[in-house]
Enzyme design. Structure first.
Site, short mmCIF file in Angstrom:
data_model
loop_
_atom_site.label_atom_id
_atom_site.label_comp_id
_atom_site.label_asym_id
_atom_site.label_seq_id
_atom_site.Cartn_x
_atom_site.Cartn_y
_atom_site.Cartn_z
N MET A 26 6.96 4.99 7.21
CA MET A 26 7.99 4.60 6.24
C MET A 26 7.40 4.62 4.83
O MET A 26 7.96 4.02 3.91
CB MET A 26 8.55 3.22 6.59
CG MET A 26 9.19 3.21 7.98
SD MET A 26 10.50 2.00 8.18
CE MET A 26 9.61 0.49 7.91
N PHE A 28 4.60 4.13 1.59
CA PHE A 28 3.70 3.13 1.00
C PHE A 28 2.42 3.11 1.82
O PHE A 28 1.99 2.10 2.36
CB PHE A 28 4.37 1.74 0.93
CG PHE A 28 3.86 0.95 -0.24
CD1 PHE A 28 4.16 1.34 -1.55
CD2 PHE A 28 3.04 -0.15 -0.07
CE1 PHE A 28 3.67 0.64 -2.64
CE2 PHE A 28 2.54 -0.86 -1.15
CZ PHE A 28 2.86 -0.47 -2.44
N LEU A 29 1.82 4.29 1.88
CA LEU A 29 0.71 4.55 2.80
C LEU A 29 -0.54 3.76 2.43
O LEU A 29 -0.82 3.52 1.26
CB LEU A 29 0.40 6.05 2.79
CG LEU A 29 1.57 6.97 3.12
CD1 LEU A 29 1.15 8.43 3.01
CD2 LEU A 29 2.15 6.69 4.50
N HIS A 33 -2.56 4.20 7.80
CA HIS A 33 -1.91 5.51 7.95
C HIS A 33 -2.95 6.63 7.80
O HIS A 33 -2.91 7.63 8.53
CB HIS A 33 -0.83 5.70 6.88
CG HIS A 33 0.26 4.70 6.93
ND1 HIS A 33 0.45 3.74 5.95
CD2 HIS A 33 1.23 4.49 7.85
CE1 HIS A 33 1.49 3.00 6.26
NE2 HIS A 33 1.98 3.42 7.41
N GLN A 57 16.52 0.24 11.49
CA GLN A 57 15.58 -0.70 12.11
C GLN A 57 15.42 -1.98 11.29
O GLN A 57 14.57 -2.81 11.61
CB GLN A 57 14.22 -0.03 12.38
CG GLN A 57 13.42 0.34 11.15
CD GLN A 57 12.19 1.15 11.52
OE1 GLN A 57 12.26 2.33 11.81
NE2 GLN A 57 11.01 0.51 11.52
N ILE A 171 -6.47 -1.04 11.62
CA ILE A 171 -7.41 -0.95 10.50
C ILE A 171 -7.25 -2.23 9.66
O ILE A 171 -6.12 -2.66 9.38
CB ILE A 171 -7.13 0.31 9.64
CG1 ILE A 171 -7.17 1.57 10.51
CG2 ILE A 171 -8.11 0.41 8.48
CD1 ILE A 171 -8.52 1.88 11.15
N LYS A 179 -4.22 -4.18 7.84
CA LYS A 179 -3.57 -3.43 6.76
C LYS A 179 -2.09 -3.28 7.08
O LYS A 179 -1.72 -2.98 8.22
CB LYS A 179 -4.17 -2.03 6.64
CG LYS A 179 -5.64 -2.03 6.35
CD LYS A 179 -5.91 -1.55 4.96
CE LYS A 179 -7.41 -1.51 4.74
NZ LYS A 179 -7.78 -1.39 3.35
N SER A 181 1.85 -2.30 4.88
CA SER A 181 2.56 -2.04 3.62
C SER A 181 3.12 -3.33 3.06
O SER A 181 3.31 -3.48 1.85
CB SER A 181 3.70 -1.05 3.85
OG SER A 181 3.21 0.12 4.45
N ARG A 182 3.41 -4.28 3.94
CA ARG A 182 4.03 -5.53 3.50
C ARG A 182 3.04 -6.52 2.90
O ARG A 182 3.46 -7.55 2.36
CB ARG A 182 4.80 -6.18 4.65
CG ARG A 182 6.05 -5.40 5.04
CD ARG A 182 6.88 -6.13 6.08
NE ARG A 182 8.20 -5.56 6.25
CZ ARG A 182 8.56 -4.73 7.24
NH1 ARG A 182 7.68 -4.39 8.16
NH2 ARG A 182 9.79 -4.27 7.32
#
Ligand code: PAF
Length: 276
Positions: A26, A28-29, A33, A57, A171, A179, A181-182
């Site tokens: 989704m 915002f790597l 990722h 989702q 990771i 890790k 994105s949020r």
């Protein structure tokens, strides 16, 4: 790296390729990722990354509208990771008629599925669409979303989807925070507390190693996760990857945690193999 928005265009360039590694995201790597892409790069001739913030989702009161986005940064990271094709579809491309959805039959009544009704139907729906578009040889998913990964494996098995699902390790930041994105939603004070989740899981692992009964370990973990201003969404153990109840013959246990901070809900987990 080529960026594509249309299904036809992508299908045209992928036709006849011998091995395609696929990483659906989704955006915002982050390094999580990047590690999936690295593995995909090693295993395949062609690497496809998709970035699509999938509306189906997200629940009505969730963070769809404010989900973090940074297209330029994502493109730089994708390029550096050796992505060949970046698929960037719009909602109209992904949901042309929206007449059909995939429904989870079991395994979404626990953990995140219990607190996010319909979430995994949305995940499997979009993953199924993406698999049909990309037709990858292998697809890469992180174990941080262990329930998602198990449900995708279940879907692939039940629908005989010709793709190999690769489980990839979680990771972490140097202080142990998984890790995500949020993580950008966290305030400074919350960011300091957040590694406590991983610490609690490590203590749980030690307790299980020492032979402490699972119910006691869960109670201890719940007790140690009380940070100021947070609520525990769940601290649960299920069999993995069936997501059913743990019983005496269960070999691998998923011990999973979700903590609701003021503006971010963080998840983390531990896969524990008995007798290992
Ligand atoms: O894990 C994610 O980022 C998403 O759930 C996925 C698998 C890309 C589906 O939208």
């Amino acid at each position: 790296m080529k960026i594509m928005q249309s299904v036809e265009q992508l299908r045209e360039v992928l036709a006849g390729q011998t091995s395609i590694g696929f990483v659906p995201t989704m955006g915002f790597l982050h390094e999580g990722h990047a590690s999936l892409l690295k593995q995909a790069r090693q295993d395949n001739d062609i690497v496809v990354l998709s970035i699509f913030v999938n509306p189906t989702q997200f629940g009505p009161n969730e963070d769809l509208d404010r989900y973090p986005r940074d297209e330029q940064r994502d493109q730089r990271l994708a390029q550096a990771a050796g992505v060949d094709y970046l698929f960037y579809p719009t909602n109209d491309v992904m949901y042309p008629l929206d007449m059909a959805r995939v429904t989870v039959r079991s395994g979404d009544d626990v953990l995140c599925g219990a607190s996010r009704p319909g979430h995994f139907d949305g995940v499997l729906t979009v993953v199924s669409k993406l698999f049909n578009i990309v037709q990858p040889t292998r697809a890469y998913f992180g174990l941080k979303d262990a329930q998602q990964l198990a449900l995708i494996e279940g879907y692939v098995a039940d629908y005989f989807v010709p793709v190999e699902i690769k489980r990839c390790p979680i990771i972490r930041e140097v202080d142990g925070l998984a890790k995500s994105s949020r993580n950008v939603y966290l305030s400074e004070a919350e960011r300091e507390q957040a590694p406590g989740i991983q610490q609690a899981l490590q203590e749980a692992k030690q307790a299980l190693d020492a032979g402490t009964p699972l119910e006691t370990v869960l109670a201890q973990t719940r007790a140690s996760l009380h940070f100021e201003g947070t609520t525990i969404d769940y601290v649960e153990a299920v069999a993995y990857p069936t997501l059913g109840p743990v019983n005496p013959t269960t070999k691998t246990i998923l011990l999973a945690v979700a903590v609701q901070f003021k503006s971010a809900r963080l998840i983390d987990n531990l896969l524990y193999t008995r007798g290992a």
